[in-house]
Motif scaffolding. Structure first.
Motif, PDB file in Angstrom:
ATOM      1  N   MET A   1      26.499  37.869  39.424  1.00 40.60           N
ATOM      2  CA  MET A   1      27.486  36.801  39.946  1.00 40.60           C
ATOM      3  C   MET A   1      27.178  35.495  39.588  1.00 40.60           C
ATOM      4  O   MET A   1      25.975  35.017  39.510  1.00 40.60           O
ATOM      5  CB  MET A   1      27.529  36.618  41.567  1.00 40.60           C
ATOM      6  CG  MET A   1      28.821  36.123  41.929  1.00 40.60           C
ATOM      7  SD  MET A   1      29.177  36.671  43.489  1.00 40.60           S
ATOM      8  CE  MET A   1      29.214  38.220  43.686  1.00 40.60           C
ATOM      9  N   THR A   2      28.142  34.743  38.772  1.00 39.61           N
ATOM     10  CA  THR A   2      27.807  33.440  38.031  1.00 39.61           C
ATOM     11  C   THR A   2      28.626  32.467  38.866  1.00 39.61           C
ATOM     12  O   THR A   2      29.768  32.620  39.336  1.00 39.61           O
ATOM     13  CB  THR A   2      27.865  33.441  36.699  1.00 39.61           C
ATOM     14  OG1 THR A   2      29.439  33.625  36.415  1.00 39.61           O
ATOM     15  CG2 THR A   2      27.183  34.694  36.149  1.00 39.61           C
ATOM     16  N   PRO A   3      28.404  31.116  38.462  1.00 37.88           N
ATOM     17  CA  PRO A   3      29.352  30.079  38.856  1.00 37.88           C
ATOM     18  C   PRO A   3      30.906  30.234  38.367  1.00 37.88           C
ATOM     19  O   PRO A   3      31.787  29.702  38.696  1.00 37.88           O
ATOM     20  CB  PRO A   3      28.789  28.826  38.565  1.00 37.88           C
ATOM     21  CG  PRO A   3      27.389  29.067  38.603  1.00 37.88           C
ATOM     22  CD  PRO A   3      27.246  30.608  38.144  1.00 37.88           C
TER      23      PRO A   3
ATOM     24  N   SER B   1      32.361  33.146  38.085  1.00 37.79           N
ATOM     25  CA  SER B   1      33.224  34.039  38.885  1.00 37.79           C
ATOM     26  C   SER B   1      33.418  33.715  40.184  1.00 37.79           C
ATOM     27  O   SER B   1      34.142  34.404  41.182  1.00 37.79           O
ATOM     28  CB  SER B   1      32.499  35.533  38.433  1.00 37.79           C
ATOM     29  OG  SER B   1      31.488  35.391  38.856  1.00 37.79           O
ATOM     30  N   LEU B   2      32.414  32.833  40.741  1.00 40.94           N
ATOM     31  CA  LEU B   2      32.453  32.500  42.137  1.00 40.94           C
ATOM     32  C   LEU B   2      32.292  31.034  42.362  1.00 40.94           C
ATOM     33  O   LEU B   2      31.341  30.497  41.989  1.00 40.94           O
ATOM     34  CB  LEU B   2      31.516  33.181  42.830  1.00 40.94           C
ATOM     35  CG  LEU B   2      31.148  32.976  44.425  1.00 40.94           C
ATOM     36  CD1 LEU B   2      32.534  33.443  45.305  1.00 40.94           C
ATOM     37  CD2 LEU B   2      30.101  33.415  45.002  1.00 40.94           C
ATOM     38  N   ARG B   3      33.170  30.358  43.235  1.00 43.97           N
ATOM     39  CA  ARG B   3      32.919  29.146  43.288  1.00 43.97           C
ATOM     40  C   ARG B   3      32.873  28.967  44.903  1.00 43.97           C
ATOM     41  O   ARG B   3      33.661  29.905  45.566  1.00 43.97           O
ATOM     42  CB  ARG B   3      34.094  28.403  42.836  1.00 43.97           C
ATOM     43  CG  ARG B   3      34.069  28.457  41.343  1.00 43.97           C
ATOM     44  CD  ARG B   3      34.865  27.419  40.724  1.00 43.97           C
ATOM     45  NE  ARG B   3      36.363  28.093  41.001  1.00 43.97           N
ATOM     46  CZ  ARG B   3      37.345  27.402  40.744  1.00 43.97           C
ATOM     47  NH1 ARG B   3      37.529  26.619  39.969  1.00 43.97           N
ATOM     48  NH2 ARG B   3      38.489  28.138  40.833  1.00 43.97           N
ATOM     49  N   ILE B   4      32.283  28.128  45.376  1.00 47.08           N
ATOM     50  CA  ILE B   4      32.308  27.831  46.887  1.00 47.08           C
ATOM     51  C   ILE B   4      32.692  26.403  47.238  1.00 47.08           C
ATOM     52  O   ILE B   4      32.006  25.434  46.509  1.00 47.08           O
ATOM     53  CB  ILE B   4      30.630  28.090  47.550  1.00 47.08           C
ATOM     54  CG1 ILE B   4      30.295  29.569  47.310  1.00 47.08           C
ATOM     55  CG2 ILE B   4      30.745  27.731  49.086  1.00 47.08           C
ATOM     56  CD1 ILE B   4      28.937  29.751  47.717  1.00 47.08           C
TER      57      ILE B   4
ATOM     58  N   ASP C   1      32.358  22.879  48.370  1.00 48.60           N
ATOM     59  CA  ASP C   1      31.463  22.032  48.559  1.00 48.60           C
ATOM     60  C   ASP C   1      31.411  21.355  50.020  1.00 48.60           C
ATOM     61  O   ASP C   1      30.376  20.931  50.669  1.00 48.60           O
ATOM     62  CB  ASP C   1      31.119  20.734  47.688  1.00 48.60           C
ATOM     63  CG  ASP C   1      32.077  19.862  47.429  1.00 48.60           C
ATOM     64  OD1 ASP C   1      33.372  19.948  48.000  1.00 48.60           O
ATOM     65  OD2 ASP C   1      31.981  18.662  46.879  1.00 48.60           O
TER      66      ASP C   1
ATOM     67  N   ARG D   1      20.108  28.965  45.946  1.00 48.94           N
ATOM     68  CA  ARG D   1      21.070  30.011  45.869  1.00 48.94           C
ATOM     69  C   ARG D   1      22.491  29.703  45.938  1.00 48.94           C
ATOM     70  O   ARG D   1      23.398  30.461  45.615  1.00 48.94           O
ATOM     71  CB  ARG D   1      20.546  31.154  46.715  1.00 48.94           C
ATOM     72  CG  ARG D   1      19.172  31.593  46.408  1.00 48.94           C
ATOM     73  CD  ARG D   1      18.770  32.492  47.842  1.00 48.94           C
ATOM     74  NE  ARG D   1      19.436  33.946  47.764  1.00 48.94           N
ATOM     75  CZ  ARG D   1      19.584  34.358  48.931  1.00 48.94           C
ATOM     76  NH1 ARG D   1      18.652  34.169  49.836  1.00 48.94           N
ATOM     77  NH2 ARG D   1      20.232  35.597  48.653  1.00 48.94           N
ATOM     78  N   ILE D   2      22.781  28.720  46.763  1.00 50.57           N
ATOM     79  CA  ILE D   2      24.211  28.375  46.938  1.00 50.57           C
ATOM     80  C   ILE D   2      24.783  27.078  45.978  1.00 50.57           C
ATOM     81  O   ILE D   2      25.876  27.461  45.667  1.00 50.57           O
ATOM     82  CB  ILE D   2      24.234  27.978  48.721  1.00 50.57           C
ATOM     83  CG1 ILE D   2      24.407  29.307  49.449  1.00 50.57           C
ATOM     84  CG2 ILE D   2      25.776  27.585  48.852  1.00 50.57           C
ATOM     85  CD1 ILE D   2      24.223  29.276  50.710  1.00 50.57           C
TER      86      ILE D   2
ATOM     87  N   PHE E   1      27.091  27.316  42.937  1.00 49.03           N
ATOM     88  CA  PHE E   1      28.363  27.780  43.062  1.00 49.03           C
ATOM     89  C   PHE E   1      29.062  26.592  43.684  1.00 49.03           C
ATOM     90  O   PHE E   1      30.394  26.848  44.020  1.00 49.03           O
ATOM     91  CB  PHE E   1      28.397  28.987  44.027  1.00 49.03           C
ATOM     92  CG  PHE E   1      27.683  30.073  43.412  1.00 49.03           C
ATOM     93  CD1 PHE E   1      28.275  30.753  42.389  1.00 49.03           C
ATOM     94  CD2 PHE E   1      26.220  30.439  43.659  1.00 49.03           C
ATOM     95  CE1 PHE E   1      27.490  32.164  41.834  1.00 49.03           C
ATOM     96  CE2 PHE E   1      25.665  31.345  43.266  1.00 49.03           C
ATOM     97  CZ  PHE E   1      26.327  32.313  42.090  1.00 49.03           C
TER      98      PHE E   1
ATOM     99  N   GLU F   1      31.444  23.427  44.285  1.00 46.68           N
ATOM    100  CA  GLU F   1      32.121  22.311  43.826  1.00 46.68           C
ATOM    101  C   GLU F   1      33.338  22.087  44.456  1.00 46.68           C
ATOM    102  O   GLU F   1      33.839  22.671  45.394  1.00 46.68           O
ATOM    103  CB  GLU F   1      32.324  22.857  42.214  1.00 46.68           C
ATOM    104  CG  GLU F   1      33.505  24.085  42.164  1.00 46.68           C
ATOM    105  CD  GLU F   1      33.577  24.327  40.852  1.00 46.68           C
ATOM    106  OE1 GLU F   1      34.936  24.162  40.592  1.00 46.68           O
ATOM    107  OE2 GLU F   1      32.823  24.843  40.208  1.00 46.68           O
TER     108      GLU F   1
END
Length: 132
Positions: free
Chosen positions: A1-3, A5-8, A10, A103-104, A107, A109
């Motif tokens: 999993m990379t930024p 393919s996954l965004r959280i 902020d 770890r978080i 991802f 932004e």
């Protein structure tokens, strides 16, 4: 999993171990499973609404995180003590969050800005359709 393919977001609120402890301690002791289903993450939602919760972006600033933990633990440890439950230690929770941060954070932004740009053409066409 990379930024890519996954965004959280902020500004997303974190659900912490103390939230589960609060939910468990606040559940009526005499209630059966049928009469009182568990209130999942109610304490986390209350923290979000009261603006005392920890957000993903707070993980990037250890001093801000420590200050927010002081306020959060003052509130929750008081309630946990009153309910006869175990309380939480700031340093233990802070260390856990600081270990979680690397770890978080890659991802994290401000995803709302991306949604705004992506939805702009759709909103414009809806506005034109309403004017007709």
């Amino acid at each position: 999993m990379t930024p890519a393919s996954l965004r959280i977001a902020d500004n997303a609120s974190l659900i912490l171990p103390l939230h589960a402890a609060m939910d468990h301690a606040a559940r009526p002791r005499a209630a059966t499973a049928r009469s009182a289903p568990p209130a999942r993450h109610r304490a986390a939602y209350e923290d979000k609404v009261a603006r005392r919760g920890i957000r993903v972006c707070d993980l990037a600033e250890p001093q801000t995180l420590a200050d927010k933990l002081d306020e959060l633990l003052l509130h929750h440890n008081t309630l946990l003590r009153g309910l006869g439950a175990d309380t939480f230690e700031k340093q233990e929770l802070l260390n856990w969050l600081l270990a979680l941060a690397p770890r978080i954070l890659p991802f994290a932004e401000p995803v709302w800005s991306d949604w705004t740009r992506r939805d702009a053409p759709a909103r414009a066409s809806c506005s034109k359709a309403r004017r007709r």
